[in-house]
Design a protein around this motif. Sequence first.
Motif, PDB file in Angstrom:
ATOM      1  N   LEU A 128       0.984  -1.278   0.465  1.00 19.06           N
ATOM      2  CA  LEU A 128       0.378   0.171   0.028  1.00 19.06           C
ATOM      3  C   LEU A 128       1.020   1.108   0.053  1.00 19.06           C
ATOM      4  O   LEU A 128       1.676   1.848   0.757  1.00 19.06           O
ATOM      5  N   PHE A 129       0.520   2.564  -0.705  1.00 25.01           N
ATOM      6  CA  PHE A 129       0.933   3.459  -0.744  1.00 25.01           C
ATOM      7  C   PHE A 129      -0.130   4.254   0.059  1.00 25.01           C
ATOM      8  O   PHE A 129      -0.884   5.130  -0.811  1.00 25.01           O
ATOM      9  N   ASP A 130      -0.063   5.115   1.346  1.00 26.06           N
ATOM     10  CA  ASP A 130      -0.596   5.687   2.145  1.00 26.06           C
ATOM     11  C   ASP A 130      -2.042   4.907   1.730  1.00 26.06           C
ATOM     12  O   ASP A 130      -2.117   3.365   1.760  1.00 26.06           O
ATOM     13  N   THR A 131      -2.920   5.249   3.243  1.00 25.24           N
ATOM     14  CA  THR A 131      -3.918   5.016   3.767  1.00 25.24           C
ATOM     15  C   THR A 131      -5.138   5.353   3.630  1.00 25.24           C
ATOM     16  O   THR A 131      -6.582   5.124   3.899  1.00 25.24           O
ATOM     17  N   GLY A 132      -5.299   6.736   3.223  1.00 22.15           N
ATOM     18  CA  GLY A 132      -5.673   7.737   3.508  1.00 22.15           C
ATOM     19  C   GLY A 132      -6.503   8.020   4.786  1.00 22.15           C
ATOM     20  O   GLY A 132      -6.315   7.418   6.068  1.00 22.15           O
ATOM     21  N   TYR A 133      -7.997   8.243   5.058  1.00 20.85           N
ATOM     22  CA  TYR A 133      -8.880   8.876   7.011  1.00 20.85           C
ATOM     23  C   TYR A 133      -9.174   7.828   6.778  1.00 20.85           C
ATOM     24  O   TYR A 133      -8.750   6.538   6.238  1.00 20.85           O
ATOM     25  N   SER A 134      -9.898   7.629   8.056  1.00 18.94           N
ATOM     26  CA  SER A 134     -10.281   7.004   8.810  1.00 18.94           C
ATOM     27  C   SER A 134     -11.039   7.000   9.031  1.00 18.94           C
ATOM     28  O   SER A 134     -10.867   8.387   9.800  1.00 18.94           O
ATOM     29  N   THR A 135     -12.083   5.970  10.118  1.00 17.17           N
ATOM     30  CA  THR A 135     -13.277   6.152  10.982  1.00 17.17           C
ATOM     31  C   THR A 135     -12.683   7.223  12.367  1.00 17.17           C
ATOM     32  O   THR A 135     -13.225   6.942  12.692  1.00 17.17           O
ATOM     33  N   ARG A 136     -11.458   6.332  12.395  1.00 13.45           N
ATOM     34  CA  ARG A 136     -10.350   6.464  13.730  1.00 13.45           C
ATOM     35  C   ARG A 136     -10.498   8.613  14.112  1.00 13.45           C
ATOM     36  O   ARG A 136      -9.734   8.840  14.922  1.00 13.45           O
ATOM     37  N   TYR A 137     -11.169   9.013  13.079  1.00 10.22           N
ATOM     38  CA  TYR A 137     -10.252  10.597  12.364  1.00 10.22           C
ATOM     39  C   TYR A 137     -11.607  11.354  14.075  1.00 10.22           C
ATOM     40  O   TYR A 137     -11.104  11.780  14.089  1.00 10.22           O
ATOM     41  N   PHE A 138     -12.876  10.949  13.418  1.00  8.15           N
ATOM     42  CA  PHE A 138     -13.946  11.067  14.657  1.00  8.15           C
ATOM     43  C   PHE A 138     -13.232  10.807  16.116  1.00  8.15           C
ATOM     44  O   PHE A 138     -13.404  12.080  16.891  1.00  8.15           O
ATOM     45  N   GLU A 139     -12.846   9.888  16.551  1.00 10.04           N
ATOM     46  CA  GLU A 139     -12.773   9.621  17.669  1.00 10.04           C
ATOM     47  C   GLU A 139     -11.245  10.344  17.844  1.00 10.04           C
ATOM     48  O   GLU A 139     -11.528  11.006  19.326  1.00 10.04           O
TER      49      GLU A 139
ATOM     50  N   LEU B  66       4.464   5.173   4.009  1.00  9.56           N
ATOM     51  CA  LEU B  66       3.730   6.414   4.192  1.00  9.56           C
ATOM     52  C   LEU B  66       4.208   7.362   4.280  1.00  9.56           C
ATOM     53  O   LEU B  66       5.680   7.459   3.641  1.00  9.56           O
ATOM     54  N   SER B  67       3.704   7.876   2.036  1.00  7.16           N
ATOM     55  CA  SER B  67       4.610   9.631   1.704  1.00  7.16           C
ATOM     56  C   SER B  67       4.767  10.244   2.555  1.00  7.16           C
ATOM     57  O   SER B  67       5.445  11.098   2.707  1.00  7.16           O
ATOM     58  N   HIS B  68       3.713  10.601   3.922  1.00  3.09           N
ATOM     59  CA  HIS B  68       4.730  11.558   4.848  1.00  3.09           C
ATOM     60  C   HIS B  68       3.235  10.852   5.946  1.00  3.09           C
ATOM     61  O   HIS B  68       2.397  10.224   5.908  1.00  3.09           O
ATOM     62  N   LEU B  69       2.983  11.805   7.540  1.00  4.21           N
ATOM     63  CA  LEU B  69       2.361  10.950   8.001  1.00  4.21           C
ATOM     64  C   LEU B  69       1.350  11.845   8.767  1.00  4.21           C
ATOM     65  O   LEU B  69       0.607  11.936   9.744  1.00  4.21           O
ATOM     66  N   HIS B  70       0.791  12.729   7.884  1.00  3.17           N
ATOM     67  CA  HIS B  70      -0.453  13.522   8.289  1.00  3.17           C
ATOM     68  C   HIS B  70      -1.568  12.579   8.307  1.00  3.17           C
ATOM     69  O   HIS B  70      -1.681  11.452   7.711  1.00  3.17           O
ATOM     70  N   ALA B  71      -2.780  12.715   8.904  1.00  2.00           N
ATOM     71  CA  ALA B  71      -4.239  12.569   8.893  1.00  2.00           C
ATOM     72  C   ALA B  71      -4.545  11.625   7.853  1.00  2.00           C
ATOM     73  O   ALA B  71      -5.391  10.776   7.909  1.00  2.00           O
TER      74      ALA B  71
END
Length: 284
Positions: free
Chosen positions: A57-68, A111-116
Amino acid sequence: MKLPAVPEHTPKCKLTIMNAGFCMTKKSHLLKGADKSNVSVPALFFLIEHPVHGNILFDTGYSTRYFEATKAFPFSLMNKITPVKITEKENAISQLLENNLTSKQIQTVILSHLHADHAGGIADFNHSTIYVDKNEWRYGQQSKLKLLWKGYLRQMYEKINLSSLEQLDFEESGHPYGPFGNTIDLLKDGTIILVPFPGHAIGQFGLLLNISNQERYFLIADSAYVRDNYQMNQGGSFLSRLAHYNSSQYESNFPILQQTEIDNPNLVIIPSHDPMMYQQFIGK
Ligand SMILES: [Zn+2]
């Protein structure tokens, strides 16, 4: 900026372009001078199936963990400034499952970088080897509060198992690849070339995927938000410039990307947040 030819014997990878979540903003935020209409900004991620090295995988996008992670103040400010839309079934892990891939079958996550909006789903891949730029990893260990103002939610990646983390050192182990200096040929077979583009984040890089001379992709993550940035040599709004680690360094990459596109007609350059790319590769 002509890239080297892809040798005939290069293993044939397969690329699938996917998306996990959107954030809502105004067009003018991504591109200075554009109109102020609302736009849904995708968070693309990429599945690369390699015939020898398996699923990457290259990056993972957002996830619903964002809301938590953004429930409590001051982290809630992030969701106020850039409201996110994502459902459980849009999480990277759920979409992969729908393609009959479990997290155990993802050998590698880069991971291209660590942003959310890039590392948002990383906690679901605790069987994978995870690659992050060394300077980016170090930067990402600062206080949660300090990181928040720069688009990081440490909560997203702090549980990464350190024994599965590989820190990339572009200065130490980088080699020139065509016009680019200090690149890393990750699998040492010419398929995946990591190209540093610091500026947006301290350790942000793009991924050049060589399938054949007719089919090659440059997944540039946030080296530009949208194609217009580098094609018009125009950055984003004042507010968006504040979010970059070094906005002049970020914008200094535009002419390089522009020339790379001109000199390599078969290269498809894909910024991760370009709504047009979403339309072209995923959208209905
Ligand atoms: Zn970013």
